[in-house]
Write an enzyme that holds these catalytic residues in place. Structure first.
Site, short mmCIF file in Angstrom:
data_model
loop_
_atom_site.label_atom_id
_atom_site.label_comp_id
_atom_site.label_asym_id
_atom_site.label_seq_id
_atom_site.Cartn_x
_atom_site.Cartn_y
_atom_site.Cartn_z
N TYR A 167 0.84 -1.20 0.00
CA TYR A 167 0.00 0.00 0.00
C TYR A 167 0.88 1.26 0.00
O TYR A 167 0.63 2.20 -0.77
CB TYR A 167 -0.94 0.03 1.22
CG TYR A 167 -1.69 1.33 1.32
CD1 TYR A 167 -2.78 1.58 0.49
CD2 TYR A 167 -1.29 2.33 2.20
CE1 TYR A 167 -3.45 2.80 0.53
CE2 TYR A 167 -1.95 3.55 2.26
CZ TYR A 167 -3.03 3.78 1.42
OH TYR A 167 -3.68 4.99 1.47
N ARG A 214 2.08 8.82 12.72
CA ARG A 214 1.73 10.09 13.38
C ARG A 214 0.24 10.38 13.33
O ARG A 214 -0.32 10.97 14.26
CB ARG A 214 2.49 11.23 12.68
CG ARG A 214 2.27 12.61 13.25
CD ARG A 214 2.68 13.66 12.24
NE ARG A 214 1.90 13.56 11.01
CZ ARG A 214 2.23 14.13 9.85
NH1 ARG A 214 3.35 14.83 9.78
NH2 ARG A 214 1.47 14.01 8.78
N ARG A 227 -10.32 5.27 8.34
CA ARG A 227 -9.48 4.69 7.31
C ARG A 227 -8.13 4.45 7.94
O ARG A 227 -7.33 5.37 8.10
CB ARG A 227 -9.35 5.62 6.10
CG ARG A 227 -10.65 5.81 5.34
CD ARG A 227 -10.37 6.25 3.91
NE ARG A 227 -9.74 5.18 3.16
CZ ARG A 227 -8.92 5.37 2.12
NH1 ARG A 227 -8.60 6.58 1.75
NH2 ARG A 227 -8.40 4.34 1.49
N PHE A 287 15.61 19.21 -1.74
CA PHE A 287 14.24 18.78 -1.99
C PHE A 287 13.99 17.38 -1.42
O PHE A 287 12.92 17.10 -0.86
CB PHE A 287 13.97 18.80 -3.50
CG PHE A 287 12.61 18.33 -3.90
CD1 PHE A 287 11.53 19.21 -3.94
CD2 PHE A 287 12.38 17.01 -4.26
CE1 PHE A 287 10.27 18.78 -4.31
CE2 PHE A 287 11.14 16.57 -4.63
CZ PHE A 287 10.07 17.46 -4.66
#
Length: 467
Positions: A167, A214, A227, A287
């Site tokens: 997932y 978290r 969910r 980044f």
């Protein structure tokens, strides 16, 4: 004391806070092209921190990643909207990669800023279709693969650790894969990054698992139905239901489950380090590295922390600002990783119950990663002593001079005759014609504020020297 108390306790964070505030303001300056302006406005609305790091990238990569992010957020909005019947949602997810070639495509779904994104998706599509073909191909391919994965997990739960990894691969690992392909396609990074799917996947999984850990309370309380993505294979060892972990009476088992999940996430760390070691462009490195530092910092904060089951747990804003401010290469990355790994180690040794099932596993993981980070940090410091960029040195020196001048003025130092013999008096003289910085009657507040600023400036200079 709240935020003011944080600043007083950590004066070294004040200047980074000022700089990140300035960076945030700069990120809100939109391009002249109205369609690009819409994209960057939406980016600022749905992810302010991401907007800051993306705006530091050069074009055409910057626009490509902005569009990539918005397309995937739109796809995610479809997946997240529990009001959409699965008979509609699943075909929409499977066809989304084709829909982004339709200039008139929109959907009525989502909440908050995402409603506007979905209503004006055609504007994002216009910009997408204006990108170079090699960028379009990457974005469309990742959108197709992610849509198929999301459709798969709408129809089943995350039961095993393998499900959990799969997932996370679909919703985040593929983002890492796509970004690596965009980096390589832009020419800023080696062509080998286009083929680095395994390492890219680890980068995404580390971030996604941190978010899932978290966000326990937010996800379990979601309406109209929870969910949850904590795998049953792990949480089933500690309770009969994920809902039970909210109850204070089950806190010991809940925290042990949390610690187990932190252990699972840390397994990706060595692969993330290997990925970032190969980056050669500074802006691309920042980044990639800043979110990874934030992730390990968040894991250190979450570990053995029962507050996860009661509310929001996140890094102090000033610490976040320092991460943004002090991340230019592998030396800084190793420094931050060392700091947060040491925090994890200290917690495990001093605060975690020795009966915790994964305590020793975590200590082993932390020890091996910490040893590597400390060794590499020592090597980098010996081979290449830290040098602050000239622009940054000038900025720090200017801030120190200005705060020193303001301190001189606010505390009425020097002679009462207004002599300009002192350099501080000379600097302040440039500004003194307007009188006090704060309105009359706020002398005490002005003195306290300038003292804090001066401490922050001095602390920053000392930390740079020591760093």
């Amino acid at each position: 004391m709240g935020k003011l108390g944080d600043v007083l306790a950590h004066p070294e964070e004040l200047l980074p806070l000022i700089r990140i505030y300035a960076a945030t303001k700069k990120a809100t300056q939109l391009p002249e092209d109205p369609k690009l302006a819409f994209c960057y406005d939406m980016l600022n609305r749905v992810s302010r921190s991401f907007a800051i790091v993306i705006q530091q990238l050069p074009n055409p990569l910057r626009d490509a990643i902005c569009v990539f992010y918005l397309v995937l957020r739109a796809l995610d909005t479809v997946e997240d909207d529990m009001a959409i019947d699965n008979k509609v949602k699943i075909p929409a997810l499977l066809a989304f990669h084709e829909s982004i070639y339709d200039r008139g495509f929109t959907m009525q779904c989502g909440y908050g800023h995402y409603v506007r994104l979905m209503e004006h998706l055609g504007t994002v599509i216009d910009v997408f279709l204006g990108l170079e073909p090699h960028f379009q191909e990457v974005i469309a391919d990742i959108t197709q693969r992610m849509g198929e994965g999301m459709a798969e997990f709408i129809q089943r739960d995350v039961e095993t650790i393998a499900d959990y990894d799969l997932y996370c691969h679909y919703v985040a690992g593929l983002v890492g894969v796509g970004l690596s392909q965009l980096f390589a396609s832009s020419g800023l990074e080696s062509a080998s990054y286009a083929r680095a799917e395994v390492l890219s996947n680890h980068m995404g999984l580390f971030l996604q698992k941190t978010n899932i850990i978290r966000d326990y309370l937010e996800d379990i309380n979601e309406e109209p139905a929870p969910r949850m993505f904590w795998p049953h294979e792990i949480w089933g060892q500690y309770g009969d239901s994920l809902e039970d972990f909210k109850q204070p009476g089950n806190r010991r088992q809940a925290v042990q489950c949390l610690n187990h999940l932190v252990c699972n996430a840390l397994q990706h760390l060595p692969h993330c380090i290997k990925y970032m070691q190969g980056l050669r462009d500074r802006d691309v490195f920042r980044f990639c590295a800043i979110p990874q530092i934030m992730a390990i910092g968040t894991l250190a904060l979450c570990y053995n922390n029962g507050a996860i089951f009661e509310g929001v747990v996140k890094l102090r804003r000033g610490l976040t600002a320092r991460v943004f401010d002090e991340c230019d290469g592998m030396g800084e990355l190793y420094g931050w990783f060392t700091q947060f790994l040491q925090a994890l180690q200290e917690k495990a040794l001093l605060a975690v119950d020795k009966a915790d099932p994964t305590r020793e596993i975590l200590l082993d993981l932390v020890s091996s990663n910490l040893q590597h980070c400390e060794s590499e940090l020592t090597r980098i410091k010996s081979e290449q002593p830290r040098k602050l960029p000239t622009q940054q040195r000038l900025m720090d020196a200017s801030l120190l001079l200005l705060t020193g001048a303001w301190f001189y003025r606010a505390w009425e130092l020097g002679s009462s005759s207004g002599s300009s013999g002192s350099s501080m008096a000379g600097v302040w003289g440039l500004l003194d014609g307007a009188g006090g910085v704060l309105p009359a009657g706020y002398d005490g507040l002005e003195k306290a504020l300038v003292l804090m600023l001066l401490l922050a400036a001095v602390s920053r200079m000392v930390l740079v020297r020591l760093g």
